[in-house]
Design a protein around this motif. Structure first.
Motif, PDB file in Angstrom:
ATOM      1  N   HIS A 217      36.378  46.620  22.748  1.00 31.01           N
ATOM      2  CA  HIS A 217      35.668  45.546  21.663  1.00 31.01           C
ATOM      3  C   HIS A 217      35.352  44.222  22.285  1.00 31.01           C
ATOM      4  O   HIS A 217      34.290  43.848  21.821  1.00 31.01           O
ATOM      5  CB  HIS A 217      36.843  45.458  20.600  1.00 31.01           C
ATOM      6  CG  HIS A 217      37.380  46.649  19.984  1.00 31.01           C
ATOM      7  ND1 HIS A 217      38.472  46.690  19.664  1.00 31.01           N
ATOM      8  CD2 HIS A 217      36.753  47.937  19.742  1.00 31.01           C
ATOM      9  CE1 HIS A 217      38.779  47.909  19.255  1.00 31.01           C
ATOM     10  NE2 HIS A 217      37.677  48.422  19.083  1.00 31.01           N
ATOM     11  N   GLN A 218      35.910  43.423  23.338  1.00 29.90           N
ATOM     12  CA  GLN A 218      35.723  42.459  23.848  1.00 29.90           C
ATOM     13  C   GLN A 218      34.315  42.683  24.634  1.00 29.90           C
ATOM     14  O   GLN A 218      33.386  41.947  24.834  1.00 29.90           O
ATOM     15  CB  GLN A 218      36.601  41.902  24.734  1.00 29.90           C
ATOM     16  CG  GLN A 218      36.353  40.333  25.124  1.00 29.90           C
ATOM     17  CD  GLN A 218      36.159  39.447  24.060  1.00 29.90           C
ATOM     18  OE1 GLN A 218      36.885  39.452  23.166  1.00 29.90           O
ATOM     19  NE2 GLN A 218      35.099  38.770  24.269  1.00 29.90           N
ATOM     20  N   GLU A 219      34.169  43.834  25.432  1.00 28.87           N
ATOM     21  CA  GLU A 219      33.194  44.137  26.160  1.00 28.87           C
ATOM     22  C   GLU A 219      31.848  44.326  25.268  1.00 28.87           C
ATOM     23  O   GLU A 219      30.725  43.612  25.879  1.00 28.87           O
ATOM     24  CB  GLU A 219      33.344  45.320  27.235  1.00 28.87           C
ATOM     25  CG  GLU A 219      34.320  45.061  28.005  1.00 28.87           C
ATOM     26  CD  GLU A 219      34.758  46.480  28.924  1.00 28.87           C
ATOM     27  OE1 GLU A 219      34.222  47.429  28.634  1.00 28.87           O
ATOM     28  OE2 GLU A 219      35.457  46.486  29.827  1.00 28.87           O
TER      29      GLU A 219
ATOM     30  N   PHE B 232      31.317  42.951  22.423  1.00 28.16           N
ATOM     31  CA  PHE B 232      31.065  41.803  21.958  1.00 28.16           C
ATOM     32  C   PHE B 232      30.424  41.001  22.959  1.00 28.16           C
ATOM     33  O   PHE B 232      29.354  40.074  22.630  1.00 28.16           O
ATOM     34  CB  PHE B 232      32.415  40.963  21.307  1.00 28.16           C
ATOM     35  CG  PHE B 232      32.247  39.647  20.915  1.00 28.16           C
ATOM     36  CD1 PHE B 232      32.040  39.665  19.606  1.00 28.16           C
ATOM     37  CD2 PHE B 232      32.793  38.602  21.600  1.00 28.16           C
ATOM     38  CE1 PHE B 232      31.920  38.341  18.826  1.00 28.16           C
ATOM     39  CE2 PHE B 232      32.533  37.479  20.733  1.00 28.16           C
ATOM     40  CZ  PHE B 232      32.162  37.146  19.669  1.00 28.16           C
ATOM     41  N   ASP B 233      30.785  40.712  24.113  1.00 26.12           N
ATOM     42  CA  ASP B 233      30.158  39.999  25.147  1.00 26.12           C
ATOM     43  C   ASP B 233      28.751  40.628  25.375  1.00 26.12           C
ATOM     44  O   ASP B 233      27.691  39.854  25.826  1.00 26.12           O
ATOM     45  CB  ASP B 233      31.210  39.866  26.476  1.00 26.12           C
ATOM     46  CG  ASP B 233      32.330  39.440  26.187  1.00 26.12           C
ATOM     47  OD1 ASP B 233      32.389  38.766  25.285  1.00 26.12           O
ATOM     48  OD2 ASP B 233      33.517  39.602  26.900  1.00 26.12           O
TER      49      ASP B 233
ATOM     50  N   ARG C 236      33.433  33.330  17.564  1.00 23.88           N
ATOM     51  CA  ARG C 236      34.434  33.737  18.540  1.00 23.88           C
ATOM     52  C   ARG C 236      34.808  35.139  18.170  1.00 23.88           C
ATOM     53  O   ARG C 236      34.541  35.770  17.323  1.00 23.88           O
ATOM     54  CB  ARG C 236      35.847  32.656  17.903  1.00 23.88           C
ATOM     55  CG  ARG C 236      35.388  31.369  18.073  1.00 23.88           C
ATOM     56  CD  ARG C 236      36.628  30.498  17.744  1.00 23.88           C
ATOM     57  NE  ARG C 236      36.495  28.917  18.008  1.00 23.88           N
ATOM     58  CZ  ARG C 236      37.305  28.016  17.884  1.00 23.88           C
ATOM     59  NH1 ARG C 236      38.480  28.610  17.083  1.00 23.88           N
ATOM     60  NH2 ARG C 236      37.185  26.947  18.160  1.00 23.88           N
ATOM     61  N   PRO C 237      35.602  35.819  18.985  1.00 20.81           N
ATOM     62  CA  PRO C 237      36.124  37.005  18.747  1.00 20.81           C
ATOM     63  C   PRO C 237      36.881  37.096  17.571  1.00 20.81           C
ATOM     64  O   PRO C 237      37.544  36.503  17.115  1.00 20.81           O
ATOM     65  CB  PRO C 237      37.064  37.504  19.914  1.00 20.81           C
ATOM     66  CG  PRO C 237      36.726  36.569  20.808  1.00 20.81           C
ATOM     67  CD  PRO C 237      36.145  35.117  20.355  1.00 20.81           C
TER      68      PRO C 237
ATOM     69  N   TRP D 113      42.369  44.181  18.235  1.00 18.73           N
ATOM     70  CA  TRP D 113      41.108  43.796  19.209  1.00 18.73           C
ATOM     71  C   TRP D 113      41.426  44.027  20.591  1.00 18.73           C
ATOM     72  O   TRP D 113      42.393  43.458  21.291  1.00 18.73           O
ATOM     73  CB  TRP D 113      40.675  42.323  19.101  1.00 18.73           C
ATOM     74  CG  TRP D 113      39.649  42.014  19.692  1.00 18.73           C
ATOM     75  CD1 TRP D 113      39.205  41.440  20.831  1.00 18.73           C
ATOM     76  CD2 TRP D 113      38.101  42.159  19.230  1.00 18.73           C
ATOM     77  NE1 TRP D 113      37.975  40.863  21.050  1.00 18.73           N
ATOM     78  CE2 TRP D 113      37.172  41.548  20.143  1.00 18.73           C
ATOM     79  CE3 TRP D 113      37.767  42.670  17.947  1.00 18.73           C
ATOM     80  CZ2 TRP D 113      35.758  41.692  19.878  1.00 18.73           C
ATOM     81  CZ3 TRP D 113      36.087  42.513  17.875  1.00 18.73           C
ATOM     82  CH2 TRP D 113      35.441  42.017  18.779  1.00 18.73           C
ATOM     83  N   GLU D 114      41.022  45.087  21.172  1.00 22.60           N
ATOM     84  CA  GLU D 114      41.024  45.488  22.545  1.00 22.60           C
ATOM     85  C   GLU D 114      39.946  45.297  23.458  1.00 22.60           C
ATOM     86  O   GLU D 114      39.073  44.624  22.918  1.00 22.60           O
ATOM     87  CB  GLU D 114      41.143  47.159  22.368  1.00 22.60           C
ATOM     88  CG  GLU D 114      42.351  47.617  21.603  1.00 22.60           C
ATOM     89  CD  GLU D 114      42.514  49.081  21.522  1.00 22.60           C
ATOM     90  OE1 GLU D 114      41.698  49.811  22.176  1.00 22.60           O
ATOM     91  OE2 GLU D 114      43.494  49.662  21.062  1.00 22.60           O
ATOM     92  N   VAL D 115      40.083  45.682  24.759  1.00 19.53           N
ATOM     93  CA  VAL D 115      39.260  45.341  25.820  1.00 19.53           C
ATOM     94  C   VAL D 115      37.836  46.079  25.652  1.00 19.53           C
ATOM     95  O   VAL D 115      36.567  45.303  25.642  1.00 19.53           O
ATOM     96  CB  VAL D 115      39.856  45.838  27.307  1.00 19.53           C
ATOM     97  CG1 VAL D 115      38.861  45.561  28.285  1.00 19.53           C
ATOM     98  CG2 VAL D 115      40.952  45.194  27.468  1.00 19.53           C
TER      99      VAL D 115
END
Length: 633
Positions: A96-98, A100-101, A46-47, A92-94
């Motif tokens: 970082h999520q990009e 991560f994915d 998970r994030p 946790w920003e956008v």
């Protein structure tokens, strides 16, 4: 096993299997794959909600780093989150999520790596971007298709200030260190945007990190292969994963065609505190390179000489950058007008500088000299004043200037006009042939000895030069020219009769006075004889016997120029005694407990002395003799 009574646990050993899990990797006939359990731990993550969870996630990803192309760039977005302190908020920003994915998407279909096969050459792809460097080691499999062996990458820290070619060379050095056990036993084809090895070898002086890199790479058999010569999926995949910064060919290529000239601004400063030179090189795209040098005060006697020193250093830098078209600007009207021929040079000291400048201008296709007022030349002026330790006024803009020390004059020990014009039309019997062949094309196969020797040589124009320890370049001559030089050195009543070491010094450095002390021969009138021969310029040490009033009057009467320097024989100036004193004191400190063990520690003391920098020379005795620092293999 029965002989030595060994036993094995059947649950831990297996024989005759076609596939299996080894060191948490799946090994089979196709190659090496990521274990499904390891990939599942990342794909199901998970994030991260805090710094500890992010570190745990990156630790799992780092275990599979050899399978992930350009991992440094893929994890670059997490850098500042890993460095945050405990009292700061974990946000946790956008972006970082990009990232991560993207990592999870990549590991859904990771590449299959292959072990290297003996007897086949390897291919090393290197690339460098603004913030990271990456490499891919590949080899053709039995089907004739390229397959990855290892991916390596890392983030750039302070190295972001390096130019594009230096970043590529750093990537090559990094890959060689990380993959040494792969690269050392076999031939390696290096694929990059430009031939960085040839670029480094073409530099007149290898100093600092560049010298360290190329010295570390001489043990490898590397051959350059341009990207345009390759077509395949491996190259395409590598370029997609490693979008690199384009190399500025106007700056780094040897065969350069310039549409606009470069600009060079210079200024020299001489004060009671010291002497400095400031040089500013401006690229046609307005990028600026600044250089500051602190010069020895005894080499520069006037402000005009300081200006000439700065101009010569600037022209040498321009030649080192392979610049063909140059515009030179300076605020010294005397220097600019003398170079242009509008002012006549009546000073003997400046005449040598002027001759040197005119010789350096022959390396350019187009060069102009323009006089500027001091305010228009402010950049170089501030750098020169800082290098000369002049106090800057309070209203000046504060900035950090890196000042380099230059321990020799621009005119010291020049030997370019010693022999007639020589060319590189050499045969295979000539000692220069293997060096010229390797420097002209470093990608060709050559012995390790030649690659190591080539570090001390450079091709400039149509001549081969050797790099001296003091930063100068010495002209290399062939057998015929060697005979001419020896004839010129020995012929006539003033021909030298010294030993081989002294003769080599004289041929490289020029003539000096030679004196044999009092000679006692059988004479009915008890006469004594003194044998002396010299040229119109001779060098002496600081002894009063050579600098007395009578000697000065004699030299002035016959037009002889006296130059003070250290003697050829060190024992005549107390240098040998000073060295012995240092060695003795160091040895006494190391043998306080057991003085009888001094002979076992003597080699260690000598090693320490020979590899310690001296304040007078700014370098080590070993580097003065061999031209580079000690390399432990």
């Amino acid at each position: 096993m029965r002989t030595y009574k060994l036993k094995m646990n059947p649950l831990k050993y297996a024989f005759g299997v076609s596939a299996g899990n080894f060191l948490d990797f799946l090994v089979h006939h196709k190659g090496i794959e990521v274990d499904a359990n390891k990939a599942k731990a990342i794909l199901g993550a998970r994030p991260p909600a805090n710094k500890k969870e992010l570190q745990s996630f990156l630790g799992k990803v780092n275990f599979l780093r050899r399978f992930i192309a350009n991992l440094a760039k893929k994890t670059l977005a997490f850098s500042h989150l890993v460095k945050i302190k405990s009292d700061h908020e974990f946000k946790w920003e956008v972006c970082h999520q990009e990232a991560f994915d993207l990592l999870k998407k990549y590991l859904t279909n990771p590449p299959v790596l292959m072990p290297p096969m003996a007897g086949k050459p390897l291919k090393l792809y290197i690339s460098a971007s603004d913030l990271s460097i990456g490499c891919l080691l590949a080899q053709e499999n039995d089907m004739g298709r390229e397959q990855a062996i290892y991916y390596v990458s890392r983030k750039l820290n302070d190295e972001t200030r390096y130019n594009s070619v230096e970043k590529l060379y750093l990537a090559l050095y990094f890959a060689a260190i990380k993959l040494r056990h792969y690269l050392l036993p076999t031939e390696v084809f290096m694929i990059a945007q430009t031939d960085v090895i040839k670029y480094m070898l073409s530099k007149p002086i290898l100093r600092g990190r560049q010298g360290k890199w190329i010295l570390a790479l001489i043990e490898y058999c590397l051959k350059y292969m341009p990207q345009k010569a390759l077509k395949g999926q491996a190259l395409a995949d590598f370029l997609v994963e490693h979008p690199s910064t384009s190399v500025d060919l106007d700056l780094y290529e040897v065969n350069l065609v310039e549409s606009e000239p470069w600009k060079l601004m210079f200024d020299g400063s001489k004060t009671d505190e010291g002497v400095g030179a400031g040089i500013v090189l401006i690229v046609p795209n307005k990028q600026m390179y600044q250089f500051a040098y602190q010069l020895k005060a005894q080499h520069v006697q006037s402000c005009n000489q300081a200006e000439y020193e700065a101009l010569i250093i600037g022209l040498e830098l321009a030649i080192e950058f392979r610049i063909r078209s140059l515009q030179v600007f300076g605020h010294s009207q005397l220097v600019i007008k003398q170079v242009l021929g509008e002012f006549k040079c009546v000073s003997g000291a400046l005449e040598e500088y002027l001759t040197e400048v005119k010789w350096l201008t022959s390396f350019f296709d187009h060069i102009t000299f323009t006089h500027r007022f001091r305010l228009e030349n402010n950049e170089a002026n501030e750098i020169a004043q800082a290098a000369s330790e002049l106090k800057i006024h309070k209203g000046a803009q504060k900035r950090v200037i890196r000042i380099q020390k230059r321990n020799f004059s621009a005119l010291k020990n020049r030997c370019k006009n010693f022999l007639p014009i020589l060319t590189l039309d050499v045969t295979e019997e000539d000692w220069r042939f293997p060096l010229i062949k390797y420097l002209s094309n470093p990608s060709e196969k050559s012995s390790r000895q030649v690659r190591f020797q080539a570090l001390n040589y450079v091709i400039m124009g149509d001549d081969l030069f050797r790099k001296a320890h003091d930063g100068l370049t010495l002209l290399c001559i062939g057998k015929l020219d060697q005979m001419k030089a020896m004839v010129e050195a020995h012929e006539g009543i003033c021909g030298a009769h010294q030993a081989s070491d002294k003769m080599r010094w004289l041929i490289n450095r020029g003539w000096a006075m030679d004196l044999i002390g009092q000679i006692f021969l059988a004479s009915s009138k008890t006469h004594s004889y003194l044998l002396v021969w010299f040229t119109p310029t001779y060098h002496v040490n600081q002894g009063t016997v050579f600098n007395g009033d009578e000697i000065k009057e004699f030299a002035k009467e016959y037009g002889i120029q006296i130059l003070n320097s250290s003697p050829y024989y060190a024992q005549a100036n107390g240098q040998a005694e000073a060295t012995n004193k240092i060695v003795k004191n160091t040895l006494e400190k190391m043998t306080e407990d057991n003085p009888r063990d001094w002979h076992n520690l003597l080699s260690e003391v000598l090693w320490a002395y020979r590899n310690s920098k001296r304040n007078s020379t700014g370098t080590t005795p070993h580097e003065l003799v061999y031209g580079h620092d000690v390399v432990l293999l």
